[in-house]
Write a protein that holds these residues in place. Structure first.
Motif, PDB file in Angstrom:
ATOM      1  N   SER A 191       0.970  -1.142  -0.237  1.00 43.57           N
ATOM      2  CA  SER A 191      -0.033   0.036  -0.077  1.00 43.57           C
ATOM      3  C   SER A 191       0.720   1.394   0.081  1.00 43.57           C
ATOM      4  CB  SER A 191      -0.949  -0.133   1.146  1.00 43.57           C
ATOM      5  OG  SER A 191      -0.249   0.173   2.369  1.00 43.57           O
ATOM      6  N   THR A 193       0.671   5.885  -0.323  1.00 43.21           N
ATOM      7  CA  THR A 193      -0.110   7.079  -0.579  1.00 43.21           C
ATOM      8  C   THR A 193       0.824   8.313  -0.627  1.00 43.21           C
ATOM      9  OG1 THR A 193      -1.995   6.610   0.685  1.00 43.21           O
ATOM     10  CG2 THR A 193      -1.738   8.871   0.368  1.00 43.21           C
ATOM     11  N   ASN A 195       1.486  12.680  -1.840  1.00 39.58           N
ATOM     12  CA  ASN A 195       0.809  13.981  -2.144  1.00 39.58           C
ATOM     13  C   ASN A 195       0.736  14.010  -3.564  1.00 39.58           C
ATOM     14  OD1 ASN A 195       0.647  14.713   0.866  1.00 39.58           O
ATOM     15  ND2 ASN A 195       2.938  15.314   0.701  1.00 39.58           N
ATOM     16  N   GLN A 199      -5.198  12.342  -8.976  1.00 34.86           N
ATOM     17  CA  GLN A 199      -6.389  11.594  -8.795  1.00 34.86           C
ATOM     18  C   GLN A 199      -7.636  12.556  -8.406  1.00 34.86           C
ATOM     19  OE1 GLN A 199      -5.801   8.116  -6.392  1.00 34.86           O
ATOM     20  NE2 GLN A 199      -4.292   7.140  -7.751  1.00 34.86           N
ATOM     21  N   LYS A 203      -4.338  13.720  -2.629  1.00 38.09           N
ATOM     22  CA  LYS A 203      -3.293  12.721  -2.330  1.00 38.09           C
ATOM     23  C   LYS A 203      -3.636  11.409  -3.612  1.00 38.09           C
ATOM     24  CE  LYS A 203      -2.077  13.646   2.007  1.00 38.09           C
ATOM     25  NZ  LYS A 203      -0.917  13.538   2.247  1.00 38.09           N
ATOM     26  N   VAL A 204      -2.617  10.633  -3.898  1.00 35.57           N
ATOM     27  CA  VAL A 204      -2.893   9.765  -4.927  1.00 35.57           C
ATOM     28  C   VAL A 204      -2.512   8.298  -4.233  1.00 35.57           C
ATOM     29  CG1 VAL A 204      -1.526   8.705  -6.885  1.00 35.57           C
ATOM     30  CG2 VAL A 204      -1.883  11.213  -6.513  1.00 35.57           C
ATOM     31  N   ASN A 205      -3.210   7.383  -4.366  1.00 32.44           N
ATOM     32  CA  ASN A 205      -3.235   6.101  -3.593  1.00 32.44           C
ATOM     33  C   ASN A 205      -3.131   5.237  -4.618  1.00 32.44           C
ATOM     34  OD1 ASN A 205      -4.408   7.079  -0.920  1.00 32.44           O
ATOM     35  ND2 ASN A 205      -5.989   7.447  -2.002  1.00 32.44           N
ATOM     36  N   ASP A 207      -3.386   1.621  -6.278  1.00 34.03           N
ATOM     37  CA  ASP A 207      -4.640   0.775  -6.529  1.00 34.03           C
ATOM     38  C   ASP A 207      -4.108  -0.659  -6.772  1.00 34.03           C
ATOM     39  OD1 ASP A 207      -6.656  -0.445  -7.689  1.00 34.03           O
ATOM     40  OD2 ASP A 207      -7.585   1.477  -8.598  1.00 34.03           O
ATOM     41  N   TRP A 240       4.473   3.323 -10.250  1.00 35.57           N
ATOM     42  CA  TRP A 240       5.033   3.299  -8.867  1.00 35.57           C
ATOM     43  C   TRP A 240       6.347   2.489  -8.813  1.00 35.57           C
ATOM     44  CZ3 TRP A 240       2.198   5.651  -4.846  1.00 35.57           C
ATOM     45  CH2 TRP A 240       1.058   5.820  -4.975  1.00 35.57           C
ATOM     46  N   ASN A 256       6.002   7.924  -6.876  1.00 32.93           N
ATOM     47  CA  ASN A 256       5.009   7.868  -7.906  1.00 32.93           C
ATOM     48  C   ASN A 256       5.538   8.536  -9.015  1.00 32.93           C
ATOM     49  OD1 ASN A 256       2.401   9.172  -9.235  1.00 32.93           O
ATOM     50  ND2 ASN A 256       1.518   7.730  -8.117  1.00 32.93           N
TER      51      ASN A 256
END
Length: 561
Positions: A191, A193, A195, A199, A203-205, A207, A240, A256
């Motif tokens: 996982s 996250t 800045n 998206q 925040k950008v997570n 997936d 990523w 990222n």
């Protein structure tokens, strides 16, 4: 030399691993990472048995096949002289899209154990191609990237993708190579996250459904480095890169590649992130937003990262083609091709540390790793800030090049149906520090999309053979090819030559690469892995081994520490 460290065991290692003894002999050659080494050269220069004289259909062919429970996209790994299953074995580790890892006797095909990450009673299955709305990997997605082995600790690292009661999960596993038990408190769920506004928020997570771990894993100085792209460019996705501590599985760094934009996948058709002797990491990205350091978006770029630090990677340099915008809008990824770190030139050369790369455009980039050139805003027809650029070298590449004895090899054929040849380009001829602008030799046959990356076997600087798989998606059966590395017009062997389908390796998988080690060639395909080697003129292939589904734990000889 770091480039050879992953395939040579110079010392006798006696390693106590979970109560079982692994012995690696002083002459043992191992294959523990994608394309043989962290420079991703694709060369094994310790092959003393297979030569251009005996690799032909009368002396060379399929020895055995082993049926496995899913398609094999990951390059098999090879670890020799392992005390396992009651004896000493050379072990082939094979990962499947059915979320299984197999340990197979590399000499006779016996299954030593199988570790499955599927648990139907708990609602844990593989991810289907329908789940990701993409049939590039079908019908299921489990383990796609080539794992990596740490010979010192006897650990194999891999990423498995699962569907668990309707939720999607990716996990980093660290398994003992002998007992296949989880190590270091693993597995750990992937996982992250960061800045960014890409998206639609702040925040950008990460997936776990949309992101595909396609590039081979990298083990560098105690760091397990993993990268992700996408499935068919479908949905909202980003590139990523993450680093995990090899001894604790703690996440150390996250990057990222387009946090304030979109896309910029890291996929490289399965090639792994490369690393140099100083711990710098190198990778290529696909189509996406580019604005460089201003917003930290690096679509269609070749990037250098510093070692993981304080939870992140720093982008320390990069190269982006002058025509990045048109490449991205036209789906002409730079990052369809992998990065190869060329052998260092003498320090008096103007550019002693070079890398080479080529993507869908078919243009070769030769880049100074110490000064990569970034983006030339005033360039209109070529990238004048890099060492060398060769347009039209091929029709486009999906996969990694390979290097041997002063030559770089590519095989191509683009996704628009145009075929192309296997080609060799000389490097540093007459101390030029450059590549030849045209091929020094090429195959007479042309190949279609998606032929896999080549690998080289040789005995030092002699007996070089180029091996690759024709995995043309318009056909149904793979073909293994072998060419004389010094003259690519000389085809030595292909697996369609023998009568009665004796040597056919199975159904195609995209961008697959064979493994050549210790006088054998290993090929993964649709639900099968096959071994090739020297045979007599009258010897047929041995019967296939077909283990039933399940988890196998063979009896082991245990030596207590």
């Amino acid at each position: 030399m770091r480039a050879l460290s992953s395939i040579h065991a110079r010392l006798v290692l006696l390693i106590c691993i979970c109560g079982a003894l692994v012995s690696v002999g002083s002459t043992q050659v191992n294959f523990t990472t994608y394309h043989y080494d962290n420079s991703r050269t694709g060369q094994n220069t310790q092959e003393t048995i297979l030569t251009p004289l005996n690799v032909n259909s009368s002396q060379f062919g399929k020895l055995f096949s082993v049926t496995v429970d899913g398609n094999v996209y990951a390059q098999p790994l090879y670890f020799g002289n392992v005390q396992i299953a009651g004896g000493m074995h050379n072990v082939l580790y094979v990962a499947t899209e059915h979320d299984s890892l197999y340990a197979i006797d590399a000499d006779n095909g016996a299954v030593l154990w199988q570790q499955s990450f599927v648990n139907l009673s708990a609602g844990i299955t593989t991810v289907s191609s329908d789940d990701v709305s993409c049939a590039n990997i079908a019908p299921e997605i489990g383990i796609t990237a080539t794992p990596v082995i740490d010979p010192a600790s006897g650990t194999i690292y891999l990423v498995a993708k699962t569907k668990e009661n309707g939720l999607f999960v990716q996990r980093l596993h660290a398994l003992d190579v002998v007992s296949h038990v989880e190590k270091f408190g693993g597995p750990v769920i992937v996982s992250a996250t960061v800045n960014g506004t890409g998206q639609g928020g702040t925040k950008v997570n990460f997936d776990p459904l949309r992101n595909l771990n396609r590039p081979g894993l990298l083990l560098e100085n105690g760091h397990v480095v993993i990268a992700w792209g996408s499935h068919c460019d479908y949905g909202v996705f980003d590139g990523w890169v993450m680093s995990y501590n090899a001894g604790t599985l703690a996440q150390e760094a996250v990057l990222n590649t387009a946090p304030n934009g979109s896309e910029a996948s890291v996929w490289m058709s399965g090639d792994g992130v490369a690393a140099d002797a100083s711990g710098n990491l190198f990778l290529a990205t696909g189509n996406g937003t580019y604005d460089g350091i201003a917003a930290k978006d690096y679509g269609d770029s070749i990037i250098r990262l510093g070692p993981p630090s304080n939870g992140t990677f720093s982008v320390t340099d990069w190269f982006t083609p002058f025509n990045q915008g048109s490449l991205s809008s036209g789906d002409v990824d730079v990052g369809s091709g992998g990065v190869l770190l060329l052998p260092d030139l003498p320090p008096n050369f103007p550019h002693p540390h070079l890398l080479v790369q080529m993507g869908k455009e078919g243009k070769i980039y030769l880049i100074d790793r110490d000064n990569m050139g970034q983006y030339c805003s005033t360039c209109t027809s070529s990238d004048t800030q890099i060492v060398q650029e060769i347009p039209g070298a091929t029709g486009g590449v999906w996969g990694a090049p390979s290097y041997w004895n002063g030559y770089v090899y590519w095989v191509s054929g683009n996704d628009q149906g145009t075929s192309d040849n296997l080609k060799a380009f000389s490097f540093n001829a007459d101390n030029s520090g450059l590549l030849s602008t045209s091929p020094t030799s090429s195959s007479s046959l042309a190949f279609n999309f998606a032929t896999g990356p080549p690998v080289i076997s040789a005995n030092g600087n002699t007996d070089g053979i180029v091996w690759f798989l024709d995995d043309t998606i318009y056909a149904s059966i793979q073909v293994l090819y072998a060419y004389d590395a010094t003259n690519l017009s000389n085809m030595l062997y292909n697996s369609n030559q023998a009568a009665n389908n004796r040597d056919v390796p199975g159904g195609v998988v995209r961008f697959a690469s064979p493994v050549v080690i210790n006088s054998k060639v290993y090929v993964g395909g649709q639900g099968v892995v096959s071994a090739y080697g020297l045979i007599s003129a009258t010897t047929a292939a041995t019967p296939a081994f077909s283990p039933a589904p399940g988890t196998y734990s063979s009896p082991q000889t245990v030596t207590l520490s």
